[in-house]
Design a protein around this motif. Sequence first.
Motif, short mmCIF file in Angstrom:
data_model
loop_
_atom_site.label_atom_id
_atom_site.label_comp_id
_atom_site.label_asym_id
_atom_site.label_seq_id
_atom_site.Cartn_x
_atom_site.Cartn_y
_atom_site.Cartn_z
N THR A 39 2.56 1.86 -3.36
CA THR A 39 1.64 2.25 -4.43
C THR A 39 0.96 3.58 -4.17
O THR A 39 0.88 4.44 -5.05
CB THR A 39 0.55 1.17 -4.61
N GLY A 40 0.45 3.78 -2.97
CA GLY A 40 -0.35 4.96 -2.68
C GLY A 40 0.33 6.04 -1.88
O GLY A 40 -0.24 7.11 -1.67
N GLY A 41 1.54 5.77 -1.41
CA GLY A 41 2.24 6.76 -0.60
C GLY A 41 1.96 6.59 0.89
O GLY A 41 0.95 6.00 1.28
N SER B 235 -8.09 3.20 -9.46
CA SER B 235 -6.69 3.59 -9.57
C SER B 235 -5.85 2.84 -8.54
O SER B 235 -6.37 2.40 -7.50
CB SER B 235 -6.54 5.10 -9.34
N PRO B 236 -4.56 2.68 -8.80
CA PRO B 236 -3.68 2.00 -7.83
C PRO B 236 -3.71 2.67 -6.47
O PRO B 236 -3.59 2.00 -5.44
CB PRO B 236 -2.30 2.11 -8.48
N GLU B 237 -3.88 4.01 -6.45
CA GLU B 237 -3.91 4.72 -5.18
C GLU B 237 -5.13 4.34 -4.34
O GLU B 237 -5.04 4.18 -3.13
CB GLU B 237 -3.90 6.24 -5.43
N VAL B 238 -6.29 4.20 -5.01
CA VAL B 238 -7.50 3.80 -4.30
C VAL B 238 -7.36 2.38 -3.76
O VAL B 238 -7.74 2.10 -2.60
CB VAL B 238 -8.73 3.90 -5.23
N ALA C 254 -1.51 8.54 2.45
CA ALA C 254 -2.77 7.86 2.15
C ALA C 254 -2.85 6.51 2.86
O ALA C 254 -3.91 6.13 3.37
CB ALA C 254 -2.92 7.67 0.64
N THR C 255 -1.73 5.82 2.91
CA THR C 255 -1.69 4.52 3.58
C THR C 255 -1.96 4.66 5.07
O THR C 255 -2.71 3.87 5.67
CB THR C 255 -0.33 3.83 3.35
N ALA D 140 -4.65 0.95 -2.95
CA ALA D 140 -3.70 1.02 -1.84
C ALA D 140 -4.39 1.44 -0.55
O ALA D 140 -4.14 0.87 0.52
CB ALA D 140 -2.57 1.99 -2.17
N VAL D 141 -5.28 2.42 -0.63
CA VAL D 141 -6.00 2.89 0.56
C VAL D 141 -6.91 1.79 1.10
O VAL D 141 -6.95 1.55 2.32
CB VAL D 141 -6.81 4.16 0.24
N ALA E 127 0.83 -1.21 0.00
CA ALA E 127 0.00 0.00 0.00
C ALA E 127 0.86 1.26 0.00
O ALA E 127 0.59 2.21 -0.74
CB ALA E 127 -0.93 -0.01 1.21
#
Length: 254
Positions: A61-63, A200-203, A66-67, A205-206, A58
């Motif tokens: 991918t999401g930083g 998205s990969p960010e979502v 955000a994680t 990841a969250v 996570a």
Amino acid sequence: MPGAVEAGLWGLLGGAALVLGALVAWFVRVPQAVIASVMAFGSGVLISAVAFDLMAEAADTGGLTATAVGFLGGALAYVGANALLARRGARHRKRSGAGGEQQPSEDEQSGSGAAIAVGALLDGVPESVVLGLGLLGGGAVSPSVLAAVFISNVPEGLSSAAGMKASGRRAGYVFGVWGGIAVVSGLAAAIGYVALDSASPEVVAVITAVAAGAILTMIADTMIPEAFERTRTWTGVITTVGFLVAFAIERLGA
């Protein structure tokens, strides 16, 4: 095989471990110390999966920000839902009957049976969703995460089913609960895959971090206290061994 179907099957496999544990508890008299030891081992396995698979993926991918938000959000959501269920009689849903605290019977607290069932579902869904997320983007289920879910679910089902039996629950209720949760686990994994397939990969990841936060909170709130009832001084050592085994699986599979 369609991704959603594959995700559902992996989730079902993880949930089936709960049924396996319940079967052992119902038909075999397992010493309380053994149940507690396996629970401690499973706790270590899950902690390793949370740290080295879920949170690491996570964050990459999401930083980190955000994680962290997702992780804390998952923990708080679990605590809130668990507090509501505790008032209905599900506080000790993983208790095997050892010690002074155990699951209430329906006569002792009306509605506790339903609360225990919902609580068990609350414990299992985040793990199942994580299994489905691993298949997104053409990926594969992480062997270490799958091992963590399966190994931890066996003692969860074993301990909780033993507590259900001790409180006078009937076989139909016990296996109805665990069989139903196994099916819902498969559905949760499939739904998670479908709902996030185009995210998205960010979502993703969250969502992974949210599940990780819920899982870690569940370990601290329900699994380790049950293990400590019997293993006491050895709880930390057994948990460490479980962590090490899962870490070795993750490294060998890398």
